[in-house]
Motif scaffolding. Structure first.
Motif, PDB file in Angstrom:
ATOM      1  N   ASP A 159       0.832  -1.212   0.000  1.00 14.69           N
ATOM      2  CA  ASP A 159       0.000   0.000   0.000  1.00 14.69           C
ATOM      3  C   ASP A 159       0.861   1.254   0.000  1.00 14.69           C
ATOM      4  OD1 ASP A 159      -2.211  -1.604   0.041  1.00 14.69           O
ATOM      5  OD2 ASP A 159      -2.534  -1.449   2.208  1.00 14.69           O
ATOM      6  N   ARG A 160       1.945   1.207   0.752  1.00 13.21           N
ATOM      7  CA  ARG A 160       2.863   2.370   0.793  1.00 13.21           C
ATOM      8  C   ARG A 160       3.442   2.629  -0.597  1.00 13.21           C
ATOM      9  NH1 ARG A 160       4.596   6.561   0.822  1.00 13.21           N
ATOM     10  NH2 ARG A 160       6.407   7.428   1.875  1.00 13.21           N
ATOM     11  N   ARG A 163       0.701   4.116  -2.771  1.00 13.71           N
ATOM     12  CA  ARG A 163       0.478   5.537  -2.471  1.00 13.71           C
ATOM     13  C   ARG A 163       1.622   6.388  -3.011  1.00 13.71           C
ATOM     14  NH1 ARG A 163      -0.732   3.484   2.690  1.00 13.71           N
ATOM     15  NH2 ARG A 163       1.177   4.426   3.507  1.00 13.71           N
ATOM     16  N   ALA A 166       1.063   6.966  -6.523  1.00 13.97           N
ATOM     17  CA  ALA A 166      -0.057   7.879  -6.766  1.00 13.97           C
ATOM     18  C   ALA A 166       0.248   9.315  -6.371  1.00 13.97           C
ATOM     19  CB  ALA A 166      -1.293   7.394  -6.004  1.00 13.97           C
ATOM     20  N   ASP A 168       1.522  10.240  -3.167  1.00 14.47           N
ATOM     21  CA  ASP A 168       1.482  10.457  -1.717  1.00 14.47           C
ATOM     22  C   ASP A 168       2.883  10.234  -1.173  1.00 14.47           C
ATOM     23  OD1 ASP A 168       1.041  10.594   0.957  1.00 14.47           O
ATOM     24  OD2 ASP A 168      -0.693   9.267   0.980  1.00 14.47           O
ATOM     25  N   ASP A 279      -9.717  10.014   6.549  1.00 17.16           N
ATOM     26  CA  ASP A 279      -8.574   9.101   6.527  1.00 17.16           C
ATOM     27  C   ASP A 279      -7.333   9.770   7.112  1.00 17.16           C
ATOM     28  OD1 ASP A 279     -10.194   7.231   5.361  1.00 17.16           O
ATOM     29  OD2 ASP A 279      -9.560   7.691   3.306  1.00 17.16           O
ATOM     30  N   ALA A 310      -4.875  11.079  -3.514  1.00 16.70           N
ATOM     31  CA  ALA A 310      -3.553  10.950  -2.892  1.00 16.70           C
ATOM     32  C   ALA A 310      -2.933  12.319  -2.634  1.00 16.70           C
ATOM     33  CB  ALA A 310      -2.640  10.105  -3.773  1.00 16.70           C
ATOM     34  N   ARG A 313      -4.642  13.910   0.439  1.00 16.48           N
ATOM     35  CA  ARG A 313      -4.145  13.338   1.690  1.00 16.48           C
ATOM     36  C   ARG A 313      -2.736  13.811   1.986  1.00 16.48           C
ATOM     37  NH1 ARG A 313      -6.580   8.617  -0.517  1.00 16.48           N
ATOM     38  NH2 ARG A 313      -4.517   7.899  -1.181  1.00 16.48           N
ATOM     39  N   GLU A 314      -1.905  13.881   0.931  1.00 17.21           N
ATOM     40  CA  GLU A 314      -0.528  14.323   1.131  1.00 17.21           C
ATOM     41  C   GLU A 314      -0.477  15.768   1.596  1.00 17.21           C
ATOM     42  OE1 GLU A 314       3.740  14.688   0.745  1.00 17.21           O
ATOM     43  OE2 GLU A 314       2.359  13.050   1.102  1.00 17.21           O
TER      44      GLU A 314
END
Length: 423
Positions: A159-160, A163, A166, A168, A279, A310, A313-314
């Motif tokens: 997942d890291r 991300r 993407a 992140d 999130d 992404a 969120r970042e």
């Protein structure tokens, strides 16, 4: 992956239980019989030690001999020329017996019910089978724990990496206690930092180049405008032609910048801010709680922004991290609608930003502490990549504000339509 690890481990445990459990149960069954016969033989030897000849047998203490006979057993005495004697109760049904000769052709036979031995065999075998089942259960528990310990970190690392691909670029401070996976996490964090710096430099370079080109083209257009009024017809004609080419060059530059902006925002989609920002809040709430601080979340339902999830969120994560490192008190994430924009505020109760840093707070490398100084610059670049804007709306106490475009109605409907199709 977890299922495959669990299945393979359980398969090994089951095969081991079958290979070892069956022979062990059979061996235990035979061992009980051997022990029973050995006990009968030992009892006969003790009796023979008391009556070792015919004369002593006639004078033997029947009570003493009966003490050596096991409960429910029967001792049979055979002496040549004499009637067969017995000690103990008669046995109904099958029996297990041992015979020991003594004297001149005499023998002693000691027997006990076969059902007694079978009961012991069944009890001991059941205990062995229960131990085998217990070992299978322990193996299943260990397999479950091992599968979770291996699968969860691998999923987190995957997942890291997803991300990171993407956009992140936030670092992941959590480690799993597995040296190999922790090393992968360290490499991903280092790559994220390098990519963040690269993206920030690319955004700065594009902005600087476009600004310089526009300035030079504007100056060139002013000069050509002056030349277009020259009394010489040929000079005026060339100046007008050059001015036309300059205008075309300006239009090409605008098209290239717009194409670059659209390419950067290609992943933008309608995002429910309550879900997307929730999130981020869930990710940072434990960290703030560990520092005896609180995260307040005030985002209403129904705010749909057109952004790249992404990047959102970042950017918000960078603002929360900045508030955690440099601020104090509670950190608040709030959102609201204003005209045709959606506004996200990230604030804390700290002393704020020094006056001399306010004009340069988004400059790369500028920091009021020992941090790298690229978080806020990267956050602004990411927000601007989706057509938004990030500003410092209040210096003391600090508040950063993100302005995002509202998702168009057709985009929201188009996104919701596939989920409405029955499956």
């Amino acid at each position: 992956m977890r299922r495959r690890i669990l299945q393979s481990t359980l398969l090994v445990v089951m095969i081991t239980a079958l290979v070892l459990g069956g022979p062990l149960a059979f061996t235990t069954w035979r061992l009980v019989e051997d022990i029973t016969r050995a006990e009968l033989t030992s009892a006969l030897e003790r009796i023979v030690a008391r009556v070792d000849d015919d004369q002593m047998l006639d004078q033997a203490d029947q009570a003493a001999v009966s003490l050596a006979v096991p409960a429910g057993g029967q001792l049979t005495i055979r002496i040549p020329g004499r009637p067969v004697g017995t000690v103990g109760a008669a046995i109904d049904g099958a029996a297990v017996s041992e015979t020991l000769p003594f004297g001149s052709g005499a023998s002693l036979t000691l027997a006990e019910p076969l059902s007694t031995m079978r009961t012991q065999q069944i009890q001991v075998t059941v205990i062995v089978l229960l131990l085998v089942l217990l070992s299978v259960g322990v193996g299943a528990f260990v397999a479950t724990v091992t599968a979770r310990r291996l699968a969860n970190p691998l999923s987190d690392v995957a997942d890291r990496a997803a991300r990171l691909g993407a956009g992140d670029f936030r670092s992941a401070p959590h480690r799993h206690g597995i040296p190999e996976l922790d090393r992968v996490s360290d490499v991903l964090d280092a790559s994220a930092t390098a990519l963040a710096e690269l993206v920030q430099r690319e955004r700065s370079l594009v902005g600087d180049v476009s600004h310089q080109l526009r300035s030079r083209l504007t100056a060139l257009q002013l000069r050509l405008d002056e030349l277009s009024t020259h009394p010489d017809p040929s000079a005026r004609r060339e100046a007008l032609a050059a001015l036309e080419q300059t205008e075309k060059l300006t239009a090409v530059l605008d098209e290239l910048l717009e194409a670059a902006r659209l390419a950067r925002a290609a992943g933008a989609e309608p995002v429910d801010l309550r879900e997307g920002l929730g999130d981020v809040a869930d990710e940072w709430r434990p960290t703030l709680r560990a520092a005896n601080r609180q995260l307040k979340f005030r985002v209403p339902d129904g705010l749909m922004a057109r952004v790249t999830p992404a990047r959102l969120r970042e950017a918000v994560g960078a603002l929360v991290e900045n508030a955690m490192r440099h601020g104090a008190g509670s950190v608040t994430i709030s959102a609201r609608a204003r005209d045709d924009l959606l506004v996200i505020d990230v604030s804390d109760s700290g002393q704020g930003i020094p006056e001399e840093l306010v004009p340069h707070v988004f400059d790369r490398g500028v920091s009021g502490n020992s941090s790298t100084g690229i978080g806020l610059a990267l956050a602004r670049a990411l927000v601007e990549a989706d057509g938004g804007r990030l500003e410092l709306s209040r210096a003391r106490p600090p508040m950063f504000t993100i302005f995002l475009p509202v998702a168009r109605a057709e985009d929201v409907v188009g996104k919701a339509r596939p989920s409405a199709i029955p499956r």
